[in-house]
Design a protein around this motif. Structure first.
Motif, mmCIF file in Angstrom:
data_model
loop_
_atom_site.group_PDB
_atom_site.id
_atom_site.type_symbol
_atom_site.label_atom_id
_atom_site.label_comp_id
_atom_site.label_asym_id
_atom_site.label_seq_id
_atom_site.Cartn_x
_atom_site.Cartn_y
_atom_site.Cartn_z
ATOM 1 N N PHE A 68 5.000 -7.925 -3.129
ATOM 2 C CA PHE A 68 4.627 -6.381 -3.585
ATOM 3 C C PHE A 68 3.298 -6.190 -2.983
ATOM 4 C CE2 PHE A 68 8.304 -6.575 -6.643
ATOM 5 C CZ PHE A 68 9.131 -5.504 -6.191
ATOM 6 N N ALA A 69 2.304 -7.068 -3.372
ATOM 7 C CA ALA A 69 0.951 -6.811 -3.169
ATOM 8 C C ALA A 69 0.716 -6.492 -1.734
ATOM 9 C CB ALA A 69 0.175 -7.692 -3.758
ATOM 10 N N GLN A 70 1.304 -7.245 -0.832
ATOM 11 C CA GLN A 70 0.979 -6.931 0.570
ATOM 12 C C GLN A 70 1.623 -5.610 0.880
ATOM 13 O OE1 GLN A 70 1.938 -10.016 3.425
ATOM 14 N NE2 GLN A 70 -0.015 -10.827 3.011
ATOM 15 N N ALA A 71 2.529 -5.297 0.417
ATOM 16 C CA ALA A 71 3.092 -3.754 0.705
ATOM 17 C C ALA A 71 2.150 -2.830 0.239
ATOM 18 C CB ALA A 71 4.494 -3.772 -0.038
ATOM 19 N N ALA A 72 1.676 -2.918 -0.971
ATOM 20 C CA ALA A 72 0.731 -2.101 -1.257
ATOM 21 C C ALA A 72 -0.601 -2.015 -0.461
ATOM 22 C CB ALA A 72 0.104 -2.335 -2.902
ATOM 23 N N ASP A 73 -0.947 -3.236 -0.303
ATOM 24 C CA ASP A 73 -2.052 -3.519 0.528
ATOM 25 C C ASP A 73 -1.914 -2.756 2.132
ATOM 26 O OD1 ASP A 73 -4.949 -4.184 0.804
ATOM 27 O OD2 ASP A 73 -4.383 -5.599 2.363
ATOM 28 N N LEU A 74 -0.671 -2.840 2.598
ATOM 29 C CA LEU A 74 -0.170 -2.317 4.049
ATOM 30 C C LEU A 74 -0.353 -0.877 3.768
ATOM 31 C CD1 LEU A 74 2.477 -4.762 4.893
ATOM 32 C CD2 LEU A 74 0.419 -4.097 6.380
#
Lengths: 323, 323
Positions: free
Chosen positions: B116-122
């Motif tokens: 989830f965090a990587q998605a937000a960061d992308l």
């Protein structure tokens, strides 16, 4: 919330942050909104949003611009607590039932996810790409820290650097982000941003070390959990590293930890008792004080506004709160 | 990934999205990176990033600008699958062991959080406030949909509108966001953005209705789960609503569902058999086709570039894939 007199300077803004979080929850599915509002209302000293707001006070800016990112930090913190409790199977937090004590496991995981999403959305409300990016990186860092902690359970041979890495990730990164984003959103010059970032980092490292010390020596009634809970759950913290490094009885502790690792935690009581009464506690305390000294040092380059003194007092409070 | 011939036009970009997701995972704690890379590599048709890329093709833009938000959509989708599986206790997905079949429950929750965090960061990498905001709102909407689904388990008296609300939230919102963000990031005029948003919405609604139909009538070997799994888990889907509304045997189904609700799911086999062979399936299929017709209709206002035909073909593929 727990009202901390030190934070009276930003009391009004903290109440506005709480109002914003409540308003945001009104968008949620009603039973979820109600449960999350309960968690938010009862909990915590609001240290993260307080630091964001204080960090915004070194440059003139509209408080409305600061509130969403301050609320985002608190929402993110609360979301991580929900998932921590579901992972640990904890039934009480701050003396009250956790969400997973009342709800199914699945609903609790999803409620935590929902609050993560609200945190991301509050950050996005700032429309400031740098702030949003710091926030999303911090989210990644926190999850990374939690995963590292889980995967290094009872690994007493891990280098001490792993400990610093973990406490940065799971705790200090969010304090750093809280301070940094507050400064950025206020439009403060870059050297203020860097000073406040350093403050937040050192404050956060000290905060977690103190937490890890209190886990051994704190009052069980105040903590709401038995002494040595971290180690019983497999988390190797600074007092353990100091004991292994400095105490003549290190081989005894090694034997106990190795036994626990191989056979489950049946002799960990003894490990906790060894560390509790050793010099390792004092060494860890000194280290926490060193981080606080660095946090205070970072403030020196900033203009002498009232927020600066509150940040300094807050640093002292955190490191002296338990002993 | 499952290579879909329809998507050959954007094959190169989809490979780039996969490379970006892999590169991003290299930042993760190694065991987590490895496990998540396994999940990402084996899975799915990449419909969401494909739609983002196709939606960006109505206006000249650098593909590099589109990749992060395309990857964000896929990362978010994968994260929701990880948490779905941990909540359902599913041990297999697409015929392979789920993460929670191999890892502890806690590690799986955290791995989902990390993604989830990587998605937000992308999403944050785009530095486009509108795109980031759509993304964070979608994250909230998805969690809201999952929570609504969990809380409405076996509630067959809920209004049909609740069904549309749930499938929008858990599925169509992300397809809509995928199309909309692709168009926005390309710099396309606002009327294209709106047309592609409508395409994504209608595509997503049809996609979930088809999924819900296949759950009753699909080939169990292909689906990798027994017929009627949704209802057995308490999820009331469109064929159930149509049966209750149109079939003479509705009172019989009501009795079975009420019994299941009160006593656990012991007679749900009968409910599944009733619906499977009824006209409710055809009525739901017709409705999926209506949504697809609206998705195709939305494309008509767009310029006749190759991406437009691919989007139209993709819509037909989705609704006809199972019958």
């Amino acid at each position: 919330m727990t009202r901390l007199a030190i934070l009276d300077l930003v009391r009004e803004e903290l109440d506005m942050v709480e109002d914003l979080m409540r308003a945001k929850l009104r968008e949620a599915f009603p039973p979820v909104a109600q449960a999350l509002e309960g968690l938010i209302t009862r909990g915590g000293k609001r240290l993260r949003p307080a630091i964001t707001i204080l960090a915004s006070k070194f440059h003139a800016c509209d408080v409305q611009v600061v509130l969403p990112i301050a609320a985002a930090a608190e929402a993110l913190h609360t979301a991580t607590l929900i998932h921590d409790d579901v992972i640990d199977g904890a039934l009480l937090r701050r003396g009250l039932p956790t969400l997973n004590a009342v709800w199914s496991h699945g609903a609790t995981v999803l409620a935590g996810d929902y609050l993560f999403a609200q945190a991301a959305d509050l950050a996005a409300e700032t429309e400031n790409p740098r702030v949003i990016r710091i926030f999303s990186r911090t989210l990644m860092t926190i999850c990374d820290g939690e995963l590292r902690q889980l995967f290094s359970s009872l690994d007493w041979r891990q280098p001490k650097e792993e400990y610093y890495r973990r406490i940065f990730a799971k705790t200090a990164s969010l304090f750093q982000a809280a301070a940094e984003t507050g400064a950025i959103i206020s439009g403060a010059p870059e050297e203020y941003v860097q000073a406040l970032s350093a403050y937040g980092y050192n404050f956060g490292m000290a905060f977690q070390i103190v937490d890890d010390i209190l886990d051994f020596v704190g009052d069980e009634a105040v903590m709401g959990k038995p002494a040595g809970s971290d180690l019983r759950q497999g988390t190797v913290t600074l007092p353990v590293f100091y004991f292994l490094q400095e105490d003549a009885r290190a081989p005894e502790l090694e034997r106990i930890l190795e036994h626990a690792r191989a056979n489950g935690g049946d002799r960990l009581e003894e490990a906790v008792a060894l560390i509790r009464d050793s010099d390792a506690i004092r060494l860890a305390q000194e280290e926490a004080r060193d981080f606080i000294a660095r946090a205070r040092e970072a403030l020196k380059t900033l203009p002498d506004v009232p927020a600066r003194e509150v940040l300094a007092d807050l640093a002292d409070f955190v490191v002296e709160r338990g002993w």
